[in-house]
Enzyme design. Structure first.
Site, PDB file in Angstrom:
ATOM      1  N   ASP B  48       0.639   1.873   9.153  1.00 55.90           N
ATOM      2  CA  ASP B  48       1.318   3.088   9.572  1.00 55.90           C
ATOM      3  C   ASP B  48       2.434   3.471   8.607  1.00 55.90           C
ATOM      4  O   ASP B  48       2.702   4.654   8.398  1.00 55.90           O
ATOM      5  CB  ASP B  48       1.916   2.888  10.970  1.00 55.90           C
ATOM      6  N   ASP B  75      12.232   9.057   3.211  1.00 58.00           N
ATOM      7  CA  ASP B  75      12.110   8.051   2.149  1.00 58.00           C
ATOM      8  C   ASP B  75      13.476   7.459   1.776  1.00 58.00           C
ATOM      9  O   ASP B  75      13.576   6.642   0.867  1.00 58.00           O
ATOM     10  CB  ASP B  75      11.369   8.598   0.919  1.00 58.00           C
ATOM     11  N   ASP B 191      17.721  10.186 -10.408  1.00 63.11           N
ATOM     12  CA  ASP B 191      16.457  10.626  -9.788  1.00 63.11           C
ATOM     13  C   ASP B 191      15.434  11.072 -10.843  1.00 63.11           C
ATOM     14  O   ASP B 191      15.679  12.005 -11.587  1.00 63.11           O
ATOM     15  CB  ASP B 191      16.820  11.800  -8.857  1.00 63.11           C
ATOM     16  N   GLY B 363      12.634  20.125  -4.829  1.00 66.60           N
ATOM     17  CA  GLY B 363      14.037  19.795  -4.599  1.00 66.60           C
ATOM     18  C   GLY B 363      14.600  18.859  -5.653  1.00 66.60           C
ATOM     19  O   GLY B 363      15.726  18.391  -5.519  1.00 66.60           O
ATOM     20  N   HIS B 364      13.792  18.570  -6.676  1.00 67.34           N
ATOM     21  CA  HIS B 364      14.213  17.592  -7.681  1.00 67.34           C
ATOM     22  C   HIS B 364      14.418  18.248  -9.045  1.00 67.34           C
ATOM     23  O   HIS B 364      13.700  19.173  -9.411  1.00 67.34           O
ATOM     24  CB  HIS B 364      13.165  16.485  -7.813  1.00 67.34           C
TER      25      HIS B 364
END
Lengths: 551, 551
Positions: B48, B75, B191, B363-364
């Site tokens: 899951d 996340d 990121d 969004g990055h």
């Protein structure tokens, strides 16, 4: 509606990418256009290959006059070995298409097949159809579209195509020959794969420029992975290698095979001395070598995967190598391609691929080309083919945009029967046209229920219960045995399994006390109580298979 | 190397997209940055959720002073309920981040959790670290990056970010505050999600323009699906609906939930009277309604899937409806998104989605933003975080491009321990940092062997054999029983199974004749001969589970 004198039935390729197959049937004759395979979707567990359900054709095999293959890609040829087990009819294709098919059929040990080579200058005359072949550009040489003249009107089938205005082999799509049918086409069927893409598809030669650039800048070994059937791409890789002073070694079974066929038939021009054996290549200076390989889809057993994972017998990727994946991931393969890229980077290679470099272009026409094709032909009726439903839908929108009446645009599904009546084409009814699964040696022996079981097994595993019951004393002998696979780790769950045995024991003892001995009832009760017990404890539902041995 | 006085350990998010988690540890204290989950990959059958292995943190829980969550995406927050079963520490987050976490923890019935709201104007002072929070733009409001000052130097963590120069809520990334650390940063972690994308990521407001345009042109009902946490997107959808004279009905559990939290906390401005219940909406004129829904990933049980499949209790897609999927498919979800698009088209809707309309932006940060960020901060050492290995690699190449020395760029993996010694940062060793699987109620009880069994079961199914042997007479009693699941259709394979019983019988009789009775040998022999028999006949290898009952 009176019984149609002419029918068109798509058996595959509509609402999906793959297993293309189309039936054209007159009162007296039938032809099949393409017989492709499709790769299974993720949830079709264990399936090797998906074929169209061609039982309609098999039932009418007496009428079948020709199997016409538009080009040599697997999604147009892959079902042939299976179709030919059921029937025989001459296979028509251009020289390269037949070359690739012959090699495939030999692997399947199919002999006594009639091959008829298509010369696009000449047409094929049947009793009730006259079929002309029109050259089209695609990501494999020697592709054709078809114009089928019948008593009721002319049908044009585009094959898979793009409008490359300056193709690698100099053979453009024969625009003039399509245009010759302008205004005279009753039904046009056209490739929808790229109907979502605006503009024009880039020409194949643009990839050659990028390849040359990347290869010329490499200091060590270069590996290029692509589709083994993409002869133009392979040609451009070889040409770039030669310009950059590198020898080419061909690697991977299908790549070696196709390079052999294509060069023998004259579709691949290999400059003398430019090819070396892999054995030799590994002894040469890395800066003098280029390896042309399979594995562009991240297939775990392919040459590229084995080189990256250092399990290839002859070549292994070392830091400083350049790897070019000159292909796009086929839908469904995104993850495996992503994985091989990571593996190559970890091995220290400089990796170039579609999303970061211009190392691939599509072989299918984009919107402007599709519009141009529609305007060239100006058909009365139009059916988008070859693509997911949304591609067909977008293609239909393009036809609407150039002024076609929506009622003349047929967004059909596999199995829809298009009937021709006088001057109109309509979907009259539907025949079964699902999927046939190939798993190992089995063709069609696996259906939805096996797949459903595999999905259940994959999700929560299985529990096997064996209980011995003495039917005379109505008592359980010993303790129930429970075996599980894919449900829970044996050691950590030993208490869970031990308690489960007690649940089984209690269930059976209770049943034996109140009822006469009945295998079915007992098994159902064990299944029910154990399932509930496991779900309460784990929120999982393994398949439960109880066996009750009577002594 | 002496024992490092400062350690950084990525426990997740490196070499993968998801389950982000980072440990920062001094001699006396430890903090954790983010505790995210990841969705299982296709071949992790039945799983899951995937969590980072945080046993390192649990073992040192006495040292743990703070769990800092950079923003409210799953996340970055999804492992919290599982981590909090093992230990307690205060959770730091901005107002919206905490709002979303509280709702998640309530679902898990976790109470007595200490929440500490971050005010980005103020810093958090621990004994050995001073942590400042810097606002960043992302696809959820209220995200932060971190600057952690320690005795050995300053560490900056970007969080997930983009450089939206005119964001929807007017709160830009605090460039000046990042710049204030310029030249003073020992290690920067940033990121990498979009490190492959050239240029700049489009601003969020550009989606608003497209949405307004599409909604204004719709004649019937409009359904917009997006991520439930994408509050800016939801704001823009509501604004567009209001401009176009439509009421908004919110649909799908997580969408209803998040809209509630975000509007209560002031992150979503809902004009009075602009929201209606779904019940009301279905009675209104379709041209006056917009439904904001979950299901942008094609999840089969989501509101959008049920509307498309006509199994939703209240809404069903009808011809002429407009459906906008304002999201991108998360890697691995391409097929399911493609399927829902087809289903919507088949229901007659006009469907707009990322690959054909400008209805989503990331969004990055893309390459130019990443370069700008590196140049703003000018760190001594750099570690790319949050991304597949190839994203980290591309991010490292960007750092090289602006002149960083390759030996100061650390492309690390989960579990690598970065030790700080004087003025340098090095990977000193590795700790276990794999994956923990969640399956139903089980957390970590399923390991690789269960997954491997599930893969085998999924591929070829299972065969269960029960044989009764009289150990005194050394004879088989009755005929062996064979049950199979996922192997072959029962009816068509009845001969195969019947012959298999004979194979089993012969095997056991042969063994009983020559040997003393030995369960293990007998079972192995049955497995071996039956496996070979099935493979010869079918080219499949089902798992074989023999049970030999002794009487």
């Amino acid at each position: 509606m009176a019984k149609a004198k002419l029918k068109i039935i798509p058996l595959g390729g509509l609402g999906e990418v793959g297993k293309n197959m189309m039936v054209v049937e007159t009162e007296s004759e039938m032809i099949v256009i393409d017989a492709g395979q499709m790769f299974p979707e993720e949830e079709m567990y264990g399936i090797d290959l998906v074929l169209p359900d061609f039982s309609y054709v098999v039932k009418r095999k007496q009428k079948l006059k020709a199997i016409i293959i538009t080009h040599g890609h697997e999604d147009h040829t892959g079902a042939l070995p299976y179709l030919l087990r059921e029937l025989r009819a001459p296979i028509y294709g251009t020289k390269l298409t037949l070359g690739l098919i012959k090699s495939k059929l030999a692997e399947h040990h199919l002999s006594k097949v009639q091959f008829r080579e298509i010369d696009p200058e000449k047409s094929l005359k049947l009793q009730s159809m006259k079929i002309s072949f029109i050259r089209v550009c695609h990501s494999i040489p020697d592709g054709v579209g078809l114009a089928i003249e019948t008593q009721l009107g002319t049908i044009v089938h585009s094959g898979d195509f793009k409008f490359d205005q300056a193709p690698v082999d100099g053979r453009s799509t024969e625009f003039d020959r399509f245009a010759a049918y302008a205004g005279k086409v009753l039904l046009f069927m056209s490739d929808s794969t790229n109907a979502e893409s605006p503009g024009y598809t880039e020409p194949e030669k643009s990839v050659g420029v990028s390849l040359r650039d990347l290869i010329s800048r490499a200091n060590q070994r270069v590996v290029v992975a692509s589709f083994a059937s993409h002869i133009h791409r392979i040609q451009q890789v070889i040409d770039a290698a030669v310009v950059c002073g590198r020898k080419v070694a061909v690697c991977g079974r299908s790549m070696v095979n196709n390079v052999g066929i294509a060069s023998e038939l004259g579709y691949l021009k290999i400059p003398k001395g430019s090819i070396v054996e892999l054995n030799e290549a590994k002894k040469m200076k890395p800066s003098k070598v280029l390896i042309m390989s399979t594995g562009s889809q991240g297939e775990p057993m392919s040459a590229l995967s084995r080189m990256a994972g250092k399990t290839h017998r002859q070549v292994e990727i070392t830091p400083g190598d350049t790897v070019i994946i000159s292909a796009n991931p086929v839908p469904g393969n995104e993850k495996s391609v992503s994985r091989i890229i990571d593996l190559l980077f970890k091995a220290g290679a400089d990796v170039y691929y579609k999303s970061v470099s211009d190392v691939h272009v599509s072989g299918h026409a984009a919107q402007e080309e599709l519009l141009m094709m529609l305007n060239l032909i100006r058909p009365k009726f139009f059916m988008p083919i070859h693509g997911e439903y949304r591609h067909l839908k977008y293609h239909a929108l393009l036809a609407k945009k150039i002024g076609m009446s929506p009622k003349n645009i047929l967004v059909a599904e596999n199995g829809d029967v298009l009937g021709f009546d006088g001057n109109s084409v309509r979907i009259t009814h539907k025949i079964p046209a699902g999927m046939t699964f190939v798993d190992g040696l089995g063709v069609g022996d696996i259906g939805d229920s096996v797949i459903r079981d595999r999905q259940l097994l994959a999700r929560d595993g299985i529990c096997i219960v064996v209980v011995i019951v003495n039917t005379h004393t109505k008592q359980v002998v010993g303790r129930p045995e429970i075996n599980s696979k894919g449900f829970t780790e044996t050691e950590e769950a030993s208490k869970l399994i031990d308690d489960a045995k007690t649940v089984v024991l209690e269930t059976i003892e209770r049943e034996l006390n109140i009822k006469v001995f009945d295998q079915v009832i007992l098994r159902n009760e064990v299944r029910r109580t154990l399932s509930k017990y496991f779900y309460d404890k784990t929120k999982r539902r393994p398949i439960i298979i109880p066996t009750i041995v009577e002594i």
